[in-house]
Scaffold this motif. Structure first.
Motif, PDB file in Angstrom:
ATOM      1  N   LEU A  29       0.825  -1.205   0.000  1.00  0.00           N
ATOM      2  CA  LEU A  29       0.000   0.000   0.000  1.00  0.00           C
ATOM      3  C   LEU A  29       0.865   1.264   0.000  1.00  0.00           C
ATOM      4  O   LEU A  29       0.517   2.267  -0.637  1.00  0.00           O
ATOM      5  CB  LEU A  29      -0.936  -0.006   1.218  1.00  0.00           C
ATOM      6  CG  LEU A  29      -2.093  -1.021   1.158  1.00  0.00           C
ATOM      7  CD1 LEU A  29      -2.839  -1.046   2.478  1.00  0.00           C
ATOM      8  CD2 LEU A  29      -3.053  -0.699   0.015  1.00  0.00           C
ATOM      9  N   ARG A  30       1.993   1.216   0.694  1.00  0.00           N
ATOM     10  CA  ARG A  30       2.889   2.378   0.690  1.00  0.00           C
ATOM     11  C   ARG A  30       3.470   2.625  -0.706  1.00  0.00           C
ATOM     12  O   ARG A  30       3.626   3.773  -1.128  1.00  0.00           O
ATOM     13  CB  ARG A  30       3.995   2.170   1.724  1.00  0.00           C
ATOM     14  CG  ARG A  30       3.495   2.378   3.165  1.00  0.00           C
ATOM     15  CD  ARG A  30       4.548   2.081   4.196  1.00  0.00           C
ATOM     16  NE  ARG A  30       4.044   2.381   5.542  1.00  0.00           N
ATOM     17  CZ  ARG A  30       4.455   1.788   6.655  1.00  0.00           C
ATOM     18  NH1 ARG A  30       5.401   0.849   6.586  1.00  0.00           N
ATOM     19  NH2 ARG A  30       3.941   2.128   7.823  1.00  0.00           N
ATOM     20  N   GLN A  31       3.750   1.545  -1.411  1.00  0.00           N
ATOM     21  CA  GLN A  31       4.215   1.698  -2.797  1.00  0.00           C
ATOM     22  C   GLN A  31       3.119   2.304  -3.676  1.00  0.00           C
ATOM     23  O   GLN A  31       3.388   3.163  -4.528  1.00  0.00           O
ATOM     24  CB  GLN A  31       4.651   0.339  -3.349  1.00  0.00           C
ATOM     25  CG  GLN A  31       5.920  -0.209  -2.708  1.00  0.00           C
ATOM     26  CD  GLN A  31       6.228  -1.627  -3.175  1.00  0.00           C
ATOM     27  OE1 GLN A  31       5.568  -2.155  -4.065  1.00  0.00           O
ATOM     28  NE2 GLN A  31       7.235  -2.241  -2.569  1.00  0.00           N
ATOM     29  N   GLU A  32       1.875   1.840  -3.455  1.00  0.00           N
ATOM     30  CA  GLU A  32       0.745   2.390  -4.215  1.00  0.00           C
ATOM     31  C   GLU A  32       0.542   3.869  -3.895  1.00  0.00           C
ATOM     32  O   GLU A  32       0.185   4.658  -4.772  1.00  0.00           O
ATOM     33  CB  GLU A  32      -0.533   1.603  -3.891  1.00  0.00           C
ATOM     34  CG  GLU A  32      -0.535   0.178  -4.422  1.00  0.00           C
ATOM     35  CD  GLU A  32      -0.553   0.135  -5.937  1.00  0.00           C
ATOM     36  OE1 GLU A  32      -1.184   1.014  -6.566  1.00  0.00           O
ATOM     37  OE2 GLU A  32       0.075  -0.778  -6.508  1.00  0.00           O
ATOM     38  N   ALA A  33       0.777   4.246  -2.641  1.00  0.00           N
ATOM     39  CA  ALA A  33       0.652   5.651  -2.253  1.00  0.00           C
ATOM     40  C   ALA A  33       1.684   6.511  -2.987  1.00  0.00           C
ATOM     41  O   ALA A  33       1.396   7.643  -3.409  1.00  0.00           O
ATOM     42  CB  ALA A  33       0.800   5.800  -0.743  1.00  0.00           C
ATOM     43  N   GLU A  49      -5.088   8.976  -2.275  1.00  0.00           N
ATOM     44  CA  GLU A  49      -4.153   8.994  -1.152  1.00  0.00           C
ATOM     45  C   GLU A  49      -4.879   8.861   0.186  1.00  0.00           C
ATOM     46  O   GLU A  49      -4.400   8.181   1.100  1.00  0.00           O
ATOM     47  CB  GLU A  49      -3.318  10.281  -1.192  1.00  0.00           C
ATOM     48  CG  GLU A  49      -2.305  10.302  -2.335  1.00  0.00           C
ATOM     49  CD  GLU A  49      -1.500  11.588  -2.366  1.00  0.00           C
ATOM     50  OE1 GLU A  49      -1.963  12.608  -1.799  1.00  0.00           O
ATOM     51  OE2 GLU A  49      -0.396  11.588  -2.968  1.00  0.00           O
ATOM     52  N   SER A  50      -6.050   9.478   0.306  1.00  0.00           N
ATOM     53  CA  SER A  50      -6.831   9.363   1.546  1.00  0.00           C
ATOM     54  C   SER A  50      -7.280   7.926   1.779  1.00  0.00           C
ATOM     55  O   SER A  50      -7.229   7.413   2.903  1.00  0.00           O
ATOM     56  CB  SER A  50      -8.052  10.292   1.487  1.00  0.00           C
ATOM     57  OG  SER A  50      -7.673  11.633   1.472  1.00  0.00           O
ATOM     58  N   ALA A  51      -7.739   7.272   0.703  1.00  0.00           N
ATOM     59  CA  ALA A  51      -8.193   5.880   0.833  1.00  0.00           C
ATOM     60  C   ALA A  51      -7.046   4.972   1.244  1.00  0.00           C
ATOM     61  O   ALA A  51      -7.183   4.128   2.146  1.00  0.00           O
ATOM     62  CB  ALA A  51      -8.808   5.411  -0.492  1.00  0.00           C
ATOM     63  N   ILE A  52      -5.876   5.136   0.590  1.00  0.00           N
ATOM     64  CA  ILE A  52      -4.730   4.273   0.898  1.00  0.00           C
ATOM     65  C   ILE A  52      -4.211   4.549   2.309  1.00  0.00           C
ATOM     66  O   ILE A  52      -3.913   3.620   3.074  1.00  0.00           O
ATOM     67  CB  ILE A  52      -3.610   4.489  -0.146  1.00  0.00           C
ATOM     68  CG1 ILE A  52      -4.079   4.016  -1.527  1.00  0.00           C
ATOM     69  CG2 ILE A  52      -2.350   3.731   0.268  1.00  0.00           C
ATOM     70  CD1 ILE A  52      -3.087   4.301  -2.644  1.00  0.00           C
ATOM     71  N   PHE A  73     -12.793  -1.792   2.612  1.00  0.00           N
ATOM     72  CA  PHE A  73     -13.315  -0.844   1.632  1.00  0.00           C
ATOM     73  C   PHE A  73     -13.069   0.557   2.160  1.00  0.00           C
ATOM     74  O   PHE A  73     -13.516   0.888   3.261  1.00  0.00           O
ATOM     75  CB  PHE A  73     -14.819  -1.042   1.409  1.00  0.00           C
ATOM     76  CG  PHE A  73     -15.199  -2.391   0.871  1.00  0.00           C
ATOM     77  CD1 PHE A  73     -14.696  -2.839  -0.340  1.00  0.00           C
ATOM     78  CD2 PHE A  73     -16.069  -3.207   1.568  1.00  0.00           C
ATOM     79  CE1 PHE A  73     -15.052  -4.082  -0.846  1.00  0.00           C
ATOM     80  CE2 PHE A  73     -16.436  -4.455   1.075  1.00  0.00           C
ATOM     81  CZ  PHE A  73     -15.916  -4.888  -0.130  1.00  0.00           C
ATOM     82  N   CYS A  74     -12.380   1.389   1.395  1.00  0.00           N
ATOM     83  CA  CYS A  74     -12.111   2.766   1.799  1.00  0.00           C
ATOM     84  C   CYS A  74     -12.334   3.691   0.613  1.00  0.00           C
ATOM     85  O   CYS A  74     -11.887   3.391  -0.503  1.00  0.00           O
ATOM     86  CB  CYS A  74     -10.668   2.936   2.291  1.00  0.00           C
ATOM     87  SG  CYS A  74     -10.243   1.990   3.759  1.00  0.00           S
ATOM     88  N   GLY A  75     -12.988   4.826   0.866  1.00  0.00           N
ATOM     89  CA  GLY A  75     -13.147   5.774  -0.217  1.00  0.00           C
ATOM     90  C   GLY A  75     -14.211   6.807   0.047  1.00  0.00           C
ATOM     91  O   GLY A  75     -14.936   6.747   1.044  1.00  0.00           O
ATOM     92  N   CYS A  85     -14.303   4.091   5.749  1.00  0.00           N
ATOM     93  CA  CYS A  85     -13.279   3.059   5.639  1.00  0.00           C
ATOM     94  C   CYS A  85     -13.657   1.912   6.563  1.00  0.00           C
ATOM     95  O   CYS A  85     -13.706   2.092   7.789  1.00  0.00           O
ATOM     96  CB  CYS A  85     -11.895   3.604   5.992  1.00  0.00           C
ATOM     97  SG  CYS A  85     -10.548   2.485   5.502  1.00  0.00           S
ATOM     98  N   TYR A  86     -13.971   0.770   5.983  1.00  0.00           N
ATOM     99  CA  TYR A  86     -14.399  -0.400   6.742  1.00  0.00           C
ATOM    100  C   TYR A  86     -13.342  -1.495   6.642  1.00  0.00           C
ATOM    101  O   TYR A  86     -12.853  -1.797   5.547  1.00  0.00           O
ATOM    102  CB  TYR A  86     -15.716  -0.954   6.198  1.00  0.00           C
ATOM    103  CG  TYR A  86     -16.888  -0.011   6.309  1.00  0.00           C
ATOM    104  CD1 TYR A  86     -17.532   0.188   7.527  1.00  0.00           C
ATOM    105  CD2 TYR A  86     -17.361   0.673   5.196  1.00  0.00           C
ATOM    106  CE1 TYR A  86     -18.617   1.048   7.633  1.00  0.00           C
ATOM    107  CE2 TYR A  86     -18.443   1.537   5.280  1.00  0.00           C
ATOM    108  CZ  TYR A  86     -19.064   1.717   6.506  1.00  0.00           C
ATOM    109  OH  TYR A  86     -20.130   2.570   6.601  1.00  0.00           O
TER     110      TYR A  86
END
Length: 348
Positions: A29-33, A49-52, A73-75, A85-86
């Motif tokens: 996830l940090r790489q995706e950010a 960025e908020s979702a990640i 699930f986040c968004g 964000c669940y």
């Protein structure tokens, strides 16, 4: 969550199977950010960025993925500007490692878990071994494997022989009783929730009939056993698969059976080289546009181009099966056809 949508790919869906190290997922996830920082539109970039970040913040609070896995699930809902964000452990085991930011949340894996129309209990029993399993959609799951100690016949003669025979019979009875109690503990919750539609019972010898004829099972479960009993040569997952395929006449319209039958059908047409098998993105798209694809298998490994084809295929009346590693021969579909193969209605 299924109703949420966004004008850009900002809604994060994450499925983590048990056994996956949390640290590996956090690093991913940090790489995706870092990659998300390259998104040009500020609103989209901020939403991703908020979702990640929210997903990472929740994951770092746990040490280990639960026994059934994790779903997240986040968004942001762009219609209401609401952000959610669940993170939760689902009712059934997660079998895929899946991450995606998209215009909608990917709930399809959860939907398979809560289907109530095609759940079957699977039992294999012999003198001192038993397997308890479940057939749900395209998945066969081993719930438990039981092993006891019941020795074979002894040839001592006289009273000693009769005494040993009684002891062996008691051990045999005790094993079947213990196995029945374990089956009750697994299957009764499914029965009481209305999900259990039937039970297949098989085995290599006479133990399956002894188990069926006696009162080792709760009477409500016994009523759900589908006849005839099935002769099976194996225990474990291999035995459960064999039993399901031998009982396919009893399991009509069951997804696992349909997929296995389609795979056999594809192999048959490949062997005949009759031109009724199509694979490759370009070739499948062409056949779809002609309305020629009858059935199709898509191996789910998070490839957007395959997902798009699967959605498009349903518009043409094509029966689409999304498979993962839970289907025994799904790896054959991935390696042989690149994860996409169809059976044609006619040659093109």
């Amino acid at each position: 969550m299924k109703k949420w949508s966004a004008p850009a790919t900002v809604l994060l869906s994450l499925y983590i199977p048990p056994g996956r190290p949390v640290s590996d997922v956090v690093n991913m996830l940090r790489q995706e950010a870092s990659i998300a920082q390259n998104i040009k539109l500020k609103r989209t970039r901020d939403a991703v960025e908020s979702a990640i970040t929210s997903a990472i913040d929740r994951l770092v609070t746990i040490n280990k993925v639960p026994e059934t896995g994790l779903v997240m699930f986040c968004g942001q809902n762009f219609d209401t500007n609401e952000f959610k964000c669940y993170m939760f452990s689902p009712p059934e085991k997660v079998t895929v490692y899946f991450y995606r930011t998209d215009k909608q949340f990917h709930t399809e894996f959860l939907e398979d878990m809560v289907e109530t129309s095609d759940v079957y209990g699977l039992l294999i029993v012999e003198r001192d071994q038993g397997t308890i399993g479940l057939l749900r959609g395209s998945r066969i799951e081993v719930l438990d494997e039981e092993e006891g100690y019941v020795p074979g016949k002894h040839m001592m003669g006289g009273q000693s022989q009769r005494r040993i025979d009684r002891i062996i019979e008691e051990l045999y009875h005790d094993f079947l009783k213990s196995f029945g109690e374990k089956v009750n503990s697994y299957f009764l919750p499914y029965l009481e929730s209305g999900k259990l539609k039937g039970i297949l019972l098989g085995g290599p010898g006479y133990a399956k009939k002894d188990f069926y004829d006696s009162d080792y099972l709760d009477y409500r479960l016994k009523k759900l056993i589908l006849l005839p009993l099935v002769d099976i040569g194996y225990q474990g997952e291999a035995g459960l698969r064999e039993m399901v395929m031998k009982s396919k006449d009893l399991l009509k319209n069951q997804k696992y059976v349909e997929i296995e039958d389609l795979i056999e059908e594809l192999k048959y047409h490949m062997a005949k080289d009759d031109g009724l098998v199509v694979y490759g993105i370009e070739e499948v798209n062409k056949a779809l546009s002609m309305g020629a694809v009858d059935k199709m298998i898509v191996y789910d490994e998070g490839r957007p181009e395959l997902e798009k084809i699967a959605q498009e295929a349903e518009k043409y009346g094509t029966k689409v099966y999304i498979v993962g590693e839970e289907v025994p021969e799904a790896e054959w579909v991935r390696k042989t056809f690149g994860g996409l193969v169809g059976k044609l209605r006619y040659r093109v």
